[in-house]
Write an enzyme that holds these catalytic residues in place. Structure first.
Site, PDB file in Angstrom:
ATOM      1  N   GLY A  46     -13.778 -12.977 -10.394  1.00 23.91           N
ATOM      2  CA  GLY A  46     -13.488 -13.237 -11.789  1.00 23.91           C
ATOM      3  C   GLY A  46     -14.387 -12.409 -12.672  1.00 23.91           C
ATOM      4  CD  GLN A  51     -19.054 -11.539 -16.098  1.00 18.15           C
ATOM      5  OE1 GLN A  51     -17.936 -11.988 -15.921  1.00 18.15           O
ATOM      6  NE2 GLN A  51     -19.939 -11.429 -15.127  1.00 18.15           N
ATOM      7  CB  CYS A  91     -22.704 -14.500 -12.103  1.00 17.36           C
ATOM      8  SG  CYS A  91     -22.093 -13.840 -13.656  1.00 17.36           S
ATOM      9  CG  HIS A 133     -18.588 -18.557 -13.161  1.00 17.03           C
ATOM     10  ND1 HIS A 133     -19.737 -18.617 -12.402  1.00 17.03           N
ATOM     11  CD2 HIS A 133     -18.589 -17.319 -13.728  1.00 17.03           C
ATOM     12  CE1 HIS A 133     -20.403 -17.478 -12.523  1.00 17.03           C
ATOM     13  NE2 HIS A 133     -19.726 -16.668 -13.325  1.00 17.03           N
ATOM     14  CD  GLU A 134     -15.289 -15.424 -14.504  1.00 24.57           C
ATOM     15  OE1 GLU A 134     -15.828 -14.821 -15.455  1.00 24.57           O
ATOM     16  OE2 GLU A 134     -15.671 -15.309 -13.327  1.00 24.57           O
ATOM     17  CG  HIS A 137     -19.297 -15.389 -18.178  1.00 22.78           C
ATOM     18  ND1 HIS A 137     -20.598 -14.953 -18.213  1.00 22.78           N
ATOM     19  CD2 HIS A 137     -18.948 -15.401 -16.861  1.00 22.78           C
ATOM     20  CE1 HIS A 137     -21.015 -14.710 -16.962  1.00 22.78           C
ATOM     21  NE2 HIS A 137     -20.032 -14.988 -16.125  1.00 22.78           N
TER      22      HIS A 137
HETATM   23 NI    NI Z   1     -20.054 -14.771 -14.041  1.00 17.66          NI
END
Ligand code: NI
Length: 164
Positions: A46, A51, A91, A133-134, A137
């Site tokens: 992912g 990011q 990550c 998790h994503e 972010h």
């Molecule tokens: Ni991550």
């Protein structure tokens, strides 16, 4: 398509909240394609737009076992979550490290696809973990804030494949 540089922890952009996408422009389409290529090249499951340095609410996910994939989520929102799972998480913005994180075992989310069509998805297990998790972010949060115990070095190649 092109790969983009993955920002690593310590980069301020990873702590900032992302803005909603109002419409899919050619630039956003290119961003999505680049995010997919960047994620696959890094063997990630992912990747979120911040990011790669873009503060927009976009994530791409491919955990390899679910359909439809790759999952492209624009302006994603979690509608429901339940249950609990605790497992190692990593990550791409913190290469070589992982740690134990508890997440819901089930999530129901809504998002728009790359054509701005809205859809809902129900997910369990790894996919549910990855969505959580994503989405973190997109609000400037990283899994390290939720790690139980210590962060540690990734020991096997299998674990590096689950970096997100
Ligand atoms: Ni991550």
């Amino acid at each position: 398509m092109a790969t983009r540089t993955i920002r690593v922890m310590g980069d301020e952009i990873l702590t900032k909240p992302c803005k909603e996408v109002k419409q899919i422009t050619p630039r956003i389409k290119e961003l999505i394609e680049d995010m997919l290529e960047t994620m696959y090249e890094a063997n990630g499951v992912g990747l979120a737009a911040p990011q790669v340095g873009v503060l927009r609410r976009i994530v791409v996910i491919d955990v390899g076992t679910e359909e439809p994939e790759p999952l492209i989520m624009v302006n994603p929102v979690i509608l429901e979550s339940s249950g609990e799972q605790t497992d190692e998480e990593g990550c791409l913005s913190l290469p070589g490290k992982c740690g134990k994180v508890t997440r819901p075992n089930y999530v129901k989310a809504k998002a728009f696809d790359e054509n701005m069509h809205e859809y809902e998805i129900e997910a369990e297990g790894l996919l549910a973990r990855c969505i959580c998790h994503e989405l973190d972010h997109l609000d400037g949060h990283m899994y390290v804030e939720k790690v139980e115990g210590e962060l540690h070095d990734v020991e096997t190649e299998e674990e590096t494949e689950e970096e997100a």
